[in-house]
Design a protein around this motif. Structure first.
Motif, PDB file in Angstrom:
ATOM      1  N   CYS A   1      35.278  26.233  24.434  1.00 52.13           N
ATOM      2  CA  CYS A   1      34.428  26.445  23.239  1.00 52.13           C
ATOM      3  C   CYS A   1      33.240  27.279  23.525  1.00 52.13           C
ATOM      4  CB  CYS A   1      33.984  24.920  22.684  1.00 52.13           C
ATOM      5  SG  CYS A   1      35.419  24.101  22.048  1.00 52.13           S
ATOM      6  N   LYS A   2      32.934  27.086  24.552  1.00 47.26           N
ATOM      7  CA  LYS A   2      31.523  28.024  24.999  1.00 47.26           C
ATOM      8  C   LYS A   2      32.122  29.428  24.996  1.00 47.26           C
ATOM      9  CE  LYS A   2      28.248  28.678  28.658  1.00 47.26           C
ATOM     10  NZ  LYS A   2      27.849  28.144  29.830  1.00 47.26           N
ATOM     11  N   GLU A   3      33.142  29.615  25.307  1.00 51.16           N
ATOM     12  CA  GLU A   3      33.669  30.980  25.223  1.00 51.16           C
ATOM     13  C   GLU A   3      33.983  31.668  23.939  1.00 51.16           C
ATOM     14  OE1 GLU A   3      37.172  33.959  26.361  1.00 51.16           O
ATOM     15  OE2 GLU A   3      37.353  32.113  27.286  1.00 51.16           O
ATOM     16  N   THR A   4      34.625  30.770  23.161  1.00 48.94           N
ATOM     17  CA  THR A   4      35.292  31.247  21.785  1.00 48.94           C
ATOM     18  C   THR A   4      34.147  30.896  20.730  1.00 48.94           C
ATOM     19  OG1 THR A   4      36.309  29.053  21.571  1.00 48.94           O
ATOM     20  CG2 THR A   4      37.671  31.021  22.797  1.00 48.94           C
ATOM     21  N   GLY A   5      33.348  29.978  20.825  1.00 43.68           N
ATOM     22  CA  GLY A   5      32.312  29.741  19.756  1.00 43.68           C
ATOM     23  C   GLY A   5      33.074  28.619  18.868  1.00 43.68           C
ATOM     24  N   ALA A   6      34.091  28.037  19.197  1.00 41.87           N
ATOM     25  CA  ALA A   6      34.862  26.681  18.495  1.00 41.87           C
ATOM     26  C   ALA A   6      33.947  25.589  18.791  1.00 41.87           C
ATOM     27  CB  ALA A   6      36.266  26.846  19.053  1.00 41.87           C
ATOM     28  N   THR A   7      34.110  24.698  17.740  1.00 39.91           N
ATOM     29  CA  THR A   7      33.591  23.251  17.765  1.00 39.91           C
ATOM     30  C   THR A   7      34.751  22.533  17.480  1.00 39.91           C
ATOM     31  OG1 THR A   7      31.465  24.271  17.098  1.00 39.91           O
ATOM     32  CG2 THR A   7      31.760  21.704  16.858  1.00 39.91           C
ATOM     33  N   LEU A   8      35.058  21.687  18.666  1.00 35.67           N
ATOM     34  CA  LEU A   8      36.166  20.549  18.281  1.00 35.67           C
ATOM     35  C   LEU A   8      35.669  19.141  18.917  1.00 35.67           C
ATOM     36  CD1 LEU A   8      39.305  20.296  17.879  1.00 35.67           C
ATOM     37  CD2 LEU A   8      39.280  20.674  20.192  1.00 35.67           C
ATOM     38  N   TYR A   9      35.989  18.152  17.958  1.00 35.42           N
ATOM     39  CA  TYR A   9      35.831  16.655  18.275  1.00 35.42           C
ATOM     40  C   TYR A   9      37.086  16.232  18.196  1.00 35.42           C
ATOM     41  CZ  TYR A   9      31.088  18.191  17.055  1.00 35.42           C
ATOM     42  OH  TYR A   9      29.753  18.892  16.626  1.00 35.42           O
ATOM     43  N   PRO A  10      37.763  16.082  19.452  1.00 36.08           N
ATOM     44  CA  PRO A  10      39.178  15.633  19.359  1.00 36.08           C
ATOM     45  C   PRO A  10      39.423  14.309  19.029  1.00 36.08           C
ATOM     46  CG  PRO A  10      38.671  16.676  21.365  1.00 36.08           C
ATOM     47  CD  PRO A  10      37.264  16.396  20.729  1.00 36.08           C
ATOM     48  N   CYS A  11      40.433  13.924  18.062  1.00 36.00           N
ATOM     49  CA  CYS A  11      41.057  12.531  17.940  1.00 36.00           C
ATOM     50  C   CYS A  11      41.749  12.010  19.066  1.00 36.00           C
ATOM     51  CB  CYS A  11      41.448  12.500  16.560  1.00 36.00           C
ATOM     52  SG  CYS A  11      42.899  13.621  16.560  1.00 36.00           S
ATOM     53  N   GLU A  12      42.158  10.647  18.650  1.00 31.60           N
ATOM     54  CA  GLU A  12      42.998  10.179  20.043  1.00 31.60           C
ATOM     55  C   GLU A  12      44.320  10.870  19.991  1.00 31.60           C
ATOM     56  OE1 GLU A  12      42.429   7.958  22.282  1.00 31.60           O
ATOM     57  OE2 GLU A  12      40.491   8.108  21.530  1.00 31.60           O
ATOM     58  N   CYS A  13      44.871  11.313  18.877  1.00 24.05           N
ATOM     59  CA  CYS A  13      46.079  12.109  18.991  1.00 24.05           C
ATOM     60  C   CYS A  13      46.122  13.643  19.564  1.00 24.05           C
ATOM     61  CB  CYS A  13      46.582  12.354  17.313  1.00 24.05           C
ATOM     62  SG  CYS A  13      47.445  10.995  16.718  1.00 24.05           S
TER      63      CYS A  13
ATOM     64  N   TYR B   1      49.256  22.259  26.535  1.00 23.70           N
ATOM     65  CA  TYR B   1      48.843  22.295  24.905  1.00 23.70           C
ATOM     66  C   TYR B   1      47.448  22.687  24.764  1.00 23.70           C
ATOM     67  CZ  TYR B   1      53.135  20.383  23.327  1.00 23.70           C
ATOM     68  OH  TYR B   1      54.254  20.120  23.000  1.00 23.70           O
ATOM     69  N   ILE B   2      46.566  22.734  25.969  1.00 16.88           N
ATOM     70  CA  ILE B   2      45.202  23.200  25.942  1.00 16.88           C
ATOM     71  C   ILE B   2      45.334  24.755  26.282  1.00 16.88           C
ATOM     72  CG2 ILE B   2      42.952  23.206  27.261  1.00 16.88           C
ATOM     73  CD1 ILE B   2      43.388  20.507  28.356  1.00 16.88           C
ATOM     74  N   SER B   3      46.191  25.137  26.780  1.00 18.96           N
ATOM     75  CA  SER B   3      46.512  26.674  26.959  1.00 18.96           C
ATOM     76  C   SER B   3      46.945  27.308  25.777  1.00 18.96           C
ATOM     77  CB  SER B   3      47.607  26.908  27.869  1.00 18.96           C
ATOM     78  OG  SER B   3      47.322  26.467  29.387  1.00 18.96           O
ATOM     79  N   LEU B   4      47.886  26.407  25.105  1.00 17.80           N
ATOM     80  CA  LEU B   4      48.264  26.740  23.651  1.00 17.80           C
ATOM     81  C   LEU B   4      47.068  27.105  22.593  1.00 17.80           C
ATOM     82  CD1 LEU B   4      50.443  27.726  21.787  1.00 17.80           C
ATOM     83  CD2 LEU B   4      50.827  25.548  21.099  1.00 17.80           C
ATOM     84  N   TYR B   5      46.347  26.135  22.825  1.00 14.91           N
ATOM     85  CA  TYR B   5      44.892  26.238  21.715  1.00 14.91           C
ATOM     86  C   TYR B   5      44.251  27.381  22.153  1.00 14.91           C
ATOM     87  CZ  TYR B   5      40.568  24.575  19.881  1.00 14.91           C
ATOM     88  OH  TYR B   5      39.119  24.514  19.242  1.00 14.91           O
ATOM     89  N   TYR B   6      43.812  27.665  23.540  1.00 18.61           N
ATOM     90  CA  TYR B   6      43.371  28.843  23.838  1.00 18.61           C
ATOM     91  C   TYR B   6      43.671  30.067  23.390  1.00 18.61           C
ATOM     92  CZ  TYR B   6      40.754  32.262  26.996  1.00 18.61           C
ATOM     93  OH  TYR B   6      39.943  33.215  27.472  1.00 18.61           O
ATOM     94  N   TYR B   7      45.133  30.136  23.442  1.00 16.33           N
ATOM     95  CA  TYR B   7      46.078  31.331  22.921  1.00 16.33           C
ATOM     96  C   TYR B   7      45.869  31.425  21.555  1.00 16.33           C
ATOM     97  CZ  TYR B   7      50.126  33.898  21.230  1.00 16.33           C
ATOM     98  OH  TYR B   7      50.951  34.722  20.440  1.00 16.33           O
ATOM     99  N   LEU B   8      45.724  30.309  20.499  1.00 12.99           N
ATOM    100  CA  LEU B   8      45.338  30.449  19.268  1.00 12.99           C
ATOM    101  C   LEU B   8      44.145  30.740  18.878  1.00 12.99           C
ATOM    102  CD1 LEU B   8      47.711  27.297  18.028  1.00 12.99           C
ATOM    103  CD2 LEU B   8      48.411  29.957  17.875  1.00 12.99           C
ATOM    104  N   LEU B   9      43.139  30.065  19.744  1.00  9.10           N
ATOM    105  CA  LEU B   9      41.925  30.657  19.588  1.00  9.10           C
ATOM    106  C   LEU B   9      41.494  32.229  19.635  1.00  9.10           C
ATOM    107  CD1 LEU B   9      39.692  27.974  21.068  1.00  9.10           C
ATOM    108  CD2 LEU B   9      39.845  28.421  18.638  1.00  9.10           C
ATOM    109  N   LYS B  10      42.087  32.758  20.831  1.00 12.99           N
ATOM    110  CA  LYS B  10      42.025  34.275  20.944  1.00 12.99           C
ATOM    111  C   LYS B  10      42.622  35.084  19.813  1.00 12.99           C
ATOM    112  CE  LYS B  10      40.315  35.332  24.418  1.00 12.99           C
ATOM    113  NZ  LYS B  10      38.879  35.697  24.357  1.00 12.99           N
ATOM    114  N   LYS B  11      43.824  34.464  19.342  1.00 15.05           N
ATOM    115  CA  LYS B  11      44.624  35.294  18.587  1.00 15.05           C
ATOM    116  C   LYS B  11      44.065  34.980  16.975  1.00 15.05           C
ATOM    117  CE  LYS B  11      49.378  35.694  16.798  1.00 15.05           C
ATOM    118  NZ  LYS B  11      50.720  35.084  17.012  1.00 15.05           N
ATOM    119  N   ASP B  12      43.736  34.008  16.662  1.00 14.27           N
ATOM    120  CA  ASP B  12      43.474  33.623  15.226  1.00 14.27           C
ATOM    121  C   ASP B  12      42.029  32.674  14.996  1.00 14.27           C
ATOM    122  OD1 ASP B  12      44.795  31.813  12.409  1.00 14.27           O
ATOM    123  OD2 ASP B  12      43.215  33.116  12.654  1.00 14.27           O
TER     124      ASP B  12
END
Length: 852
Positions: free
Chosen positions: A326-338, A348-359
């Motif tokens: 989040c520090k690198e991408t400027g995203a803000t995330l408050y994860p739920c239990e799921c 899945y953290i890697s996939l989240y990073y990939y999507l952030l960089k892509k979209d």
């Protein structure tokens, strides 16, 4: 000079991997020197050097310097000086051999490290090294054990953990084993071993470019006192390309022969990383061989029931990684239990990073990010696959078998593949890609291989599709609602319901209302669906009709107002959801409910600006709404609270209203549950009385509500409002020296909690504070500290600033009494940091109380 010549001959032979020199070897050495240094020493000169030809005159300084450089020294003078100082020629030869082979192995290891880090889905500095695995590895390196194995599910982070171990223990600055030889295999080694029938022992020797006449391992076996560290063989991804049992057996036999070959060498270590299903088979082979079993170090991090030491990431580890992203991408995330559950698998953290960089739009997602990530994974690995039909067939078949199998969400591999033998390659692809995982069960006489979905999110995704395909009725959502009610409550049911909303987000946008408010779901499940649906509405820009918005807001506002003390009411997700609903609200009654909730939230956070804004908005509501739905005027209540916190003249009109409510209730006894406006009024009224320290009024107020709504206080109807009122009454009784009654209420609350288990930390933390005060009055300080410390830590983690302060005060008192000033300072600093954002003057009073 002659001794120097003899020693230099040994170095040149060792460098060339030649044990016994012959005239024919001189030509080979000449080539090696030219290739390595770009300098020429002729075959004839080398024959004279080794004594195969008459030496009429001394070797030139050029020849001696070149031979010394080839042997690893700066030149003849450096060589002569070094051996003169050391005085032990054999030890120097051994040192040079060790250093030379260490440099060769480092070339292989560094290439492997670079490959692994570059192929990581996350920047390597963002990744987590597991402390328990590091501790196990450190002990393993110092012990006599020879074999250590990293085991875990696909995507658990085994490869990156291997890279972290190599960096920390061998390559990093001040690494404890920097003088050791570390040989880190490339990922495709196991494929090469199988394809070319390579012997691991021969591969080890070939990797060091050892000649047939010289054996590095044999040399140091005979001279163990000259060993300068450890020789560590690390093999990653051993089973990445292997699926069939015979393939694994072949590789395991190879590994076992290598271990036996190295038997007795305490300075030799083998480290593997494999999947849990693979390890189950290898573990079975070790158990059948007592000698092998003795040299395997399992470690404290190894969990026998999971057959793994690379277990799921915990919340703290996940948060650390997400903070970097989040520090690198400027995203803000408050994860739920799921989401936490999904992110426990690092893939899945890697996939989240990939999507952030892509979209860039991914930044705005909250609870529904869970579905975005799983859908992206399925689209990437399944939808676009050439064998999509075969894969989809197997996954749907597994879902059906799991539904009909009493053993749970796994079935025998043979059952799944029966009649689907043509899908065998697709089956192995599903394992390799992280859809499925195998488990080897050898507890019975006839062992079986079982298969299940790697992650519950995948199982619930395909189960939701299966249910939807089975139901062709017109009112499909209504039918699915009945199925969900019958499904056991828990995380899996919550995920199932979210998937249905996800699938219907465009076809039937108000599916959420039908699913969430049809009954049968717990408050926390409904709350999770509400956050999830609002996330979809915002990020996918789903358009609702005016009627749909009104219905959604009306039911949601009533639900939140009745249950918000049971939920994590200080969560940023909560604030975002309430704000969205408020923007949809068209009826003043719903606006009033939602604004009151925002004011209570601001009060709990001691947020001066937000509380005043809420009061200003409430003043715009038609006065008739307050008269019709609230027994106590909310604007007057929050004006009083604002004045109290601002240490200004407070509007005492509300106190008179509460006193009048106690003496002359505005309505008669009603056996039904209170209405939404009544519940909210009871909440802020009890806050006012508690803050004003009107303890007898607190007791009388709760007893009045007990009289007006007797059904609210039965065990069957126990809810968040019941718990909150009872706990406030218990605190008032305790501080009025009615300890017996306070203890009885605490027992009753615990009974209520045994019925209503779906309450969040707010009610539970109040109970812990109550238990702590009761224990403190009995001078049971150890028990009191346990309760207060539990409440304090959870308040700190959940940003319950007011409760954190209340938990800190008695803790500080006890620690000061016990002269534990270190803990006093720690807690004081933490509370002071938490109060930095408070702009009410009451902060100074609270700090004075803490300092005292």
């Amino acid at each position: 000079m002659e001794n120097d010549y003899n020693l230099l001959q040994k170095y040149v032979l060792a460098k060339s991997g030649i044990k016994v020199i012959s005239p024919g070897n001189c030509k080979e050495i000449s080539w090696n020197i030219e290739k390595l240094l770009g300098k020429i020493v002729s075959e004839t000169t080398l024959k004279r050097f080794f004594g195969f030809a008459n030496q009429k005159y001394s070797l030139s300084k050029y020849t001696l310097n070149t031979l010394c450089e080839y042997a690893g020294f700066n030149g003849w003078d450096s060589f002569h000086q070094t051996i003169s100082v050391s005085g032990d020629g054999e030890k120097l030869v051994a040192h040079t051999l060790w250093k030379d082979f260490r440099e060769k192995s480092l070339q292989v290891t560094e290439v492997t490290q670079k490959t692994l880090k570059n192929s990581s889905g996350l920047p390597f500095p963002y990744t987590i090294s597991r402390p328990t695995v590091e501790a196990d590895f450190k002990y393993f390196m110092e012990s006599d054990y020879k074999f250590f194995c990293l085991t875990g599910a696909p995507g658990a982070g085994k490869t990156l953990q291997m890279a972290h171990l190599v960096d920390k223990f061998f390559l990093g600055k001040n690494a404890p084993y920097e003088s050791s030889i570390i040989w880190f295999f490339k990922q495709n080694t196991s494929k090469e071993l199988l394809a070319y029938d390579i012997d691991l022992i021969k591969l080890l020797e070939d990797q060091f470019n050892l000649g047939e006449e010289f054996n590095f391992l044999e040399y140091f076996h005979k001279a163990p006192d000259k060993v300068e560290g450890k020789l560590v063989l690390m093999v990653d991804g051993l089973d990445e390309y292997l699926y069939e049992r015979w393939q694994l057996d072949y590789i395991f036999e190879n590994i076992i022969r290598l271990i036996e070959y190295l038997d007795g060498e305490k300075w030799l270590k083998i480290v593997l990383s494999v999947r849990t299903s693979t390890w189950s088979i290898l573990r079975n082979k070790f158990e059948q061989n007592e000698q092998l079993n003795k040299i395997w170090y399992s470690g404290i991090s190894y969990q026998e029931e999971l057959k793994a030491n690379m277990i799921a990431l915990n919340k703290a580890e996940i948060t650390t990684v997400l903070d970097s992203i989040c520090k690198e991408t400027g995203a803000t995330l408050y994860p739920c239990e799921c989401l936490y559950n999904l992110f426990s698998n690092p893939y899945y953290i890697s996939l989240y990073y990939y999507l952030l960089k892509k979209d860039i739009n991914t930044k705005g997602w909250g609870d529904a990010l869970f579905c975005v990530l799983v859908s992206s994974f399925i689209n990437k690995k399944l939808r676009s696959a050439r064998d999509y039909i075969e894969k989809d067939h197997l996954l749907r078949k597994l879902v059906r078998l799991c539904e009909n199998d009493s053993s749970g969400c796994q079935v025998e591999k043979n059952k799944l593949l029966h009649g689907s033998e043509g899908c065998l390659e697709s089956y192995y692809n599903l394992i390799n890609e992280g859809f499925l995982i195998e488990a080897y069960d050898d507890r019975n006489f006839d062992p079986h291989i079982y298969v299940r979905f790697l992650h519950d999110s995948l199982y619930t995704y395909f189960l939701s599709l299966e249910w939807m395909d089975q139901d062709d009725q017109l009112e499909q959502v209504i039918s699915l609602t009945e199925k969900i009610k019958l499904y056991p409550s828990g995380r899996r049911r919550e995920m199932l319901t979210k998937w249905f909303i996800w699938h219907y987000r465009l076809k039937d946008p108000d599916a959420f209302i039908k699913l969430a408010f049809s009954g049968g779901l717990s408050p926390n499940e409904t709350w999770a669906l509400l956050n999830f649906s609002c996330d979809i509405l915002v990020n996918m820009k789903v358009e609702l009709t005016a009627a749909q918005k009104t219905e959604m807001v009306h039911k949601s506002a009533a639900f939140i107002a009745s249950h918000f003390m049971e939920l994590n009411c200080l969560s940023k997700r909560y604030e975002k959801t309430v704000s969205l609903l408020l923007s949809y609200a068209s009826e003043e009654q719903d606006k009033a409910y939602l604004l009151i909730i925002q004011c209570i939230m601001a009060m709990l956070r001691l947020d001066k600006k937000a509380l005043w804004k809420g009061i200003s908005e409430l003043r715009k509501i038609n006065e008739n709404i307050f008269v019709a739905y609230f027994p106590i005027h909310p604007v007057h209540a929050f004006e009083y609270l604002f004045g109290y916190y601002a240490m200004d003249t407070a509007n005492t009109q509300v106190l008179a209203s509460i006193e009048n409510f106690i003496r002359k209730p505005p309505y008669t006894q009603d056996k039904s549950l209170p209405q939404t406006g009544q519940v909210l009024a009871y909440q802020f009224a009890i806050f006012i009385l508690s803050l004003s320290r009107r303890r007898m009024d607190v007791i009388a107020f709760v007893e009045t509500i007990q009289y007006l709504h007797p059904h609210l206080f039965t065990r069957e109807s126990c809810s968040g409002i019941t718990i909150h009122l009872l706990l406030r009454k218990a605190f008032a009784c305790l501080r009025s020296n009615q300890e017996t009654q306070a203890s009885e209420i605490a027992i009753k609350v615990e009974k209520c909690l045994s019925v209503e288990k779906d309450l969040t930390s707010h009610s539970l933390l109040l109970l812990e504070l109550l238990k702590g005060e009761i224990a403190m009055r009995k001078e049971e300080y150890r028990k009191a500290v346990e309760h207060f410390l539990y409440a304090y830590e959870h308040c700190r983690q959940n940003e319950f600033i007011m409760l954190q302060i209340y938990a800190a005060l008695p803790l500080l008192k006890i620690y000061k009494m016990k002269n534990n000033f270190k803990k006093v300072v720690n807690i004081f600093n933490e509370v002071q940091k938490a109060m930095q954002e408070i702009y009410f003057p009451i902060k100074d009073i609270l700090l004075e109380g803490i300092m005292a």
